[in-house]
Structure formats: structure tokens, C-alpha cells
Write a protein that holds these residues in place. Structure first.
Motif, short mmCIF file in Angstrom:
data_model
loop_
_atom_site.label_atom_id
_atom_site.label_comp_id
_atom_site.label_asym_id
_atom_site.label_seq_id
_atom_site.Cartn_x
_atom_site.Cartn_y
_atom_site.Cartn_z
N VAL A 80 -40.98 -25.26 -40.42
CA VAL A 80 -39.63 -25.78 -40.55
C VAL A 80 -39.68 -27.24 -40.09
CG1 VAL A 80 -37.23 -25.63 -39.80
CG2 VAL A 80 -38.55 -23.54 -40.17
N LEU A 81 -39.11 -28.13 -40.90
CA LEU A 81 -39.14 -29.56 -40.61
C LEU A 81 -37.73 -30.12 -40.50
CD1 LEU A 81 -41.77 -30.61 -43.34
CD2 LEU A 81 -42.23 -29.76 -41.03
N LYS A 82 -37.56 -31.07 -39.59
CA LYS A 82 -36.28 -31.76 -39.44
C LYS A 82 -36.44 -33.22 -39.89
CE LYS A 82 -33.07 -33.42 -35.87
NZ LYS A 82 -32.83 -33.48 -34.40
N ILE A 83 -35.57 -33.64 -40.80
CA ILE A 83 -35.61 -35.03 -41.27
C ILE A 83 -35.10 -35.93 -40.15
CG2 ILE A 83 -34.76 -36.67 -42.98
CD1 ILE A 83 -34.46 -34.29 -44.91
N LEU A 84 -35.86 -36.96 -39.84
CA LEU A 84 -35.48 -37.88 -38.77
C LEU A 84 -34.44 -38.89 -39.28
CD1 LEU A 84 -39.02 -38.57 -37.28
CD2 LEU A 84 -37.24 -37.06 -36.35
N PRO A 85 -33.38 -39.11 -38.54
CA PRO A 85 -32.36 -40.11 -38.95
C PRO A 85 -32.99 -41.48 -39.13
CG PRO A 85 -31.58 -38.78 -37.09
CD PRO A 85 -33.04 -38.46 -37.25
N ARG A 86 -32.52 -42.18 -40.16
CA ARG A 86 -32.97 -43.54 -40.45
C ARG A 86 -34.48 -43.61 -40.75
NH1 ARG A 86 -29.79 -43.53 -36.21
NH2 ARG A 86 -31.53 -43.84 -34.75
N LEU A 96 -40.12 -39.96 -49.70
CA LEU A 96 -40.88 -40.49 -48.56
C LEU A 96 -39.96 -40.44 -47.35
CD1 LEU A 96 -42.55 -43.62 -50.20
CD2 LEU A 96 -43.58 -41.38 -49.83
N VAL A 97 -40.32 -39.65 -46.36
CA VAL A 97 -39.40 -39.42 -45.27
C VAL A 97 -40.16 -39.09 -43.98
CG1 VAL A 97 -39.20 -36.97 -45.86
CG2 VAL A 97 -37.34 -38.07 -44.63
N GLY A 98 -39.57 -39.46 -42.85
CA GLY A 98 -40.12 -39.08 -41.56
C GLY A 98 -39.52 -37.76 -41.12
N VAL A 99 -40.34 -36.87 -40.59
CA VAL A 99 -39.87 -35.56 -40.16
C VAL A 99 -40.47 -35.18 -38.81
CG1 VAL A 99 -39.60 -34.72 -42.53
CG2 VAL A 99 -41.75 -34.31 -41.31
N GLU A 100 -39.82 -34.26 -38.13
CA GLU A 100 -40.38 -33.63 -36.95
C GLU A 100 -40.69 -32.18 -37.30
OE1 GLU A 100 -39.27 -32.24 -32.38
OE2 GLU A 100 -37.88 -33.53 -33.50
N VAL A 101 -41.87 -31.72 -36.93
CA VAL A 101 -42.24 -30.33 -37.15
C VAL A 101 -41.56 -29.49 -36.07
CG1 VAL A 101 -44.10 -28.66 -37.45
CG2 VAL A 101 -44.46 -31.07 -38.09
N ILE A 102 -40.52 -28.78 -36.45
CA ILE A 102 -39.74 -27.98 -35.50
C ILE A 102 -40.44 -26.66 -35.20
CG2 ILE A 102 -37.53 -26.84 -35.06
CD1 ILE A 102 -37.41 -29.89 -35.10
N LYS A 103 -40.99 -26.05 -36.24
CA LYS A 103 -41.70 -24.77 -36.07
C LYS A 103 -42.90 -24.73 -37.01
CE LYS A 103 -37.58 -22.04 -34.82
NZ LYS A 103 -36.74 -20.88 -35.17
N GLY A 104 -43.95 -24.06 -36.57
CA GLY A 104 -45.11 -23.84 -37.43
C GLY A 104 -46.00 -25.06 -37.61
N GLN A 144 -44.85 -32.55 -33.52
CA GLN A 144 -45.30 -33.85 -34.02
C GLN A 144 -44.27 -34.46 -34.98
OE1 GLN A 144 -49.32 -32.91 -35.60
NE2 GLN A 144 -50.08 -34.37 -34.08
N GLU A 145 -44.19 -35.77 -34.97
CA GLU A 145 -43.37 -36.52 -35.92
C GLU A 145 -44.31 -37.23 -36.88
OE1 GLU A 145 -40.68 -39.07 -33.83
OE2 GLU A 145 -39.52 -37.40 -32.98
N VAL A 146 -44.12 -36.96 -38.16
CA VAL A 146 -45.01 -37.51 -39.19
C VAL A 146 -44.20 -38.02 -40.38
CG1 VAL A 146 -47.03 -36.10 -38.60
CG2 VAL A 146 -45.32 -35.20 -40.18
N ALA A 147 -44.81 -38.90 -41.12
CA ALA A 147 -44.23 -39.33 -42.39
C ALA A 147 -44.87 -38.50 -43.50
CB ALA A 147 -44.49 -40.81 -42.63
N ILE A 148 -44.04 -37.96 -44.40
CA ILE A 148 -44.58 -37.15 -45.49
C ILE A 148 -44.13 -37.70 -46.84
CG2 ILE A 148 -44.69 -35.05 -44.09
CD1 ILE A 148 -42.14 -34.08 -45.51
#
Length: 205
Positions: A80-86, A96-104, A144-148
């Protein structure tokens, strides 16, 4: 016999586990051996039945581990991923978006989906690349916060746009096919308790 060779060869085409001839206490002719090997069959021989069983199990375990290594790039975990604001750099295919891996865990190639404003499930496409601290990686884990970069499965697929179809409030999740879920089980992939729970709750394609 030649008939057995033909029968096993036919079965092997449908199920690779049928491609073995276990010879216990008998001597096989060189002609039968040659015919079997031409058809891709493997011979295991031993005068002791328990040794024959051990040989077969070790061979199957080795082949399964080799297949797992070859399939590694196509084993996708629940996440499960959360899209990071801005942190939205391109709103549609490719996303193209930055996300935080919330689960898994999220791996390169993972198909992603979301539940839209309309209440329906939508498939965004596959993660074609990940970057962590501006370095390309193939896997990101919980926290982790990653760009995907996410690309649609096929050219011509309906383009889903950030802002129109989903926003930061919609979580992205692994949208695995039934076959991709089955591969995790087949190769005995070790999942955390959290990932195992996700696998049972998240929808599949």
C-alpha cells in the motif's frame, strides 16, 4: 518400455514434474535411455527405494530454487502506497510521483491500482522504475519514500489522470493478477504477517 517413454513425454509437455523415470532394481537398456533423453526425460536409478526417493526430492528442490531465481524479477509483493503531497511530477501516463510505502514492499514491475472517487477499482499500470535518494532501486520497503514511474499496460489503455481520477487521498495498492498471487505461493515466498494479511484483503485482477 517404448510405450512408457511416449506416455511420459506427452505428460511432461503438460506437467514438467512428469518428466522423470525412477528405476528401482531394474536395468534400463541404452536404447531406452537415448530415446528418453531425446524427449527431455530424466532418469534416476538406485537399488534402494529410499535413496531413489531422496534423489528425486533433492532434484526437484534444486529445480524449484533455480526456477525461483529465474522468476525473481516477476515476483511482486502486496503493498500500500501513499502519494506524498507536492510530489506529483507528471499527472498521467507515465505517472511520476513520490510515495511512501505504508505497508508491504513494492518492486519494479508491480501493477498498481486504486479505488477511485466513483467507488470503482482502477488499474494504473506497472511500476517501471523506482528511485530512492536519486538512485535507481528495484525494491522499496515499508517506511521508505521513493519516486516511482507508472506506465499503462498497453498503448491505448485509458489514461487515468492525477487530479481528475484520483488525488493524494486515494491510496495506491498492488493490483496483482491471480497468477501473480499464485506464484508467491508456488515459490514459497516468505511474507511478513502484514503482507500475508494484505494478500488476503487486497483485490486481484
Amino acid at each position: 518400455t517404448h510405450k512408457d517413454i511416449q506416455l511420459l513425454s506427452f505428460r511432461k509437455d503438460k506437467d514438467p514434474e512428469q518428466g522423470y523415470i525412477l528405476a528401482y532394481g531394474i536395468k534400463l537398456s541404452s536404447e531406452l535411455r537415448m530415446e528418453g533423453r531425446r524427449k527431455g526425460l530424466q532418469f534416476l536409478e538406485s537399488p534402494l527405494v529410499y535413496q531413489l526417493k531422496d534423489l528425486y526430492l533433492k532434484l526437484r528442490k534444486g529445480e524449484k530454487e533455480q526456477a525461483k531465481m529465474e522468476a525473481e524479477s516477476e515476483l511482486y509483493y502486496p503493498c500500500v502506497l501513499k502519494i506524498l503531497p507536492r510530489h506529483v511530477f507528471c499527472k498521467s501516463n507515465p505517472l511520476l510521483v513520490g510515495v511512501e510505502v505504508i505497508k508491504g514492499r513494492v518492486r519494479k514491475g508491480t501493477p498498481l491500482g486504486f479505488k477511485g472517487k466513483d467507488g470503482k477499482l482502477h488499474c494504473l499500470g506497472r511500476v517501471s522504475s523506482l528511485q530512492f535518494n536519486k538512485t535507481s532501486v528495484v525494491l522499496a520497503t515499508r517506511g521508505q519514500e521513493v519516486a516511482i514511474r507508472v506506465e499503462a499496460f498497453e498503448i491505448g489503455d485509458t489514461t487515468l489522470t492525477f487530479g481528475n481520477h484520483f488525488t493524494e487521498t486515494e491510496a495506491l495498492f498492488s493490483y496483482l493478477s491471480r497468477g501473480e498471487v499464485d506464484m508467491l505461493s508456488f515459490f514459497d515466498v516468505k511474507l511478513t504477517d502484514e503482507e500475508a494479511g494484505l494478500l488476503g484483503r487486497l483485490p486481484s485482477r
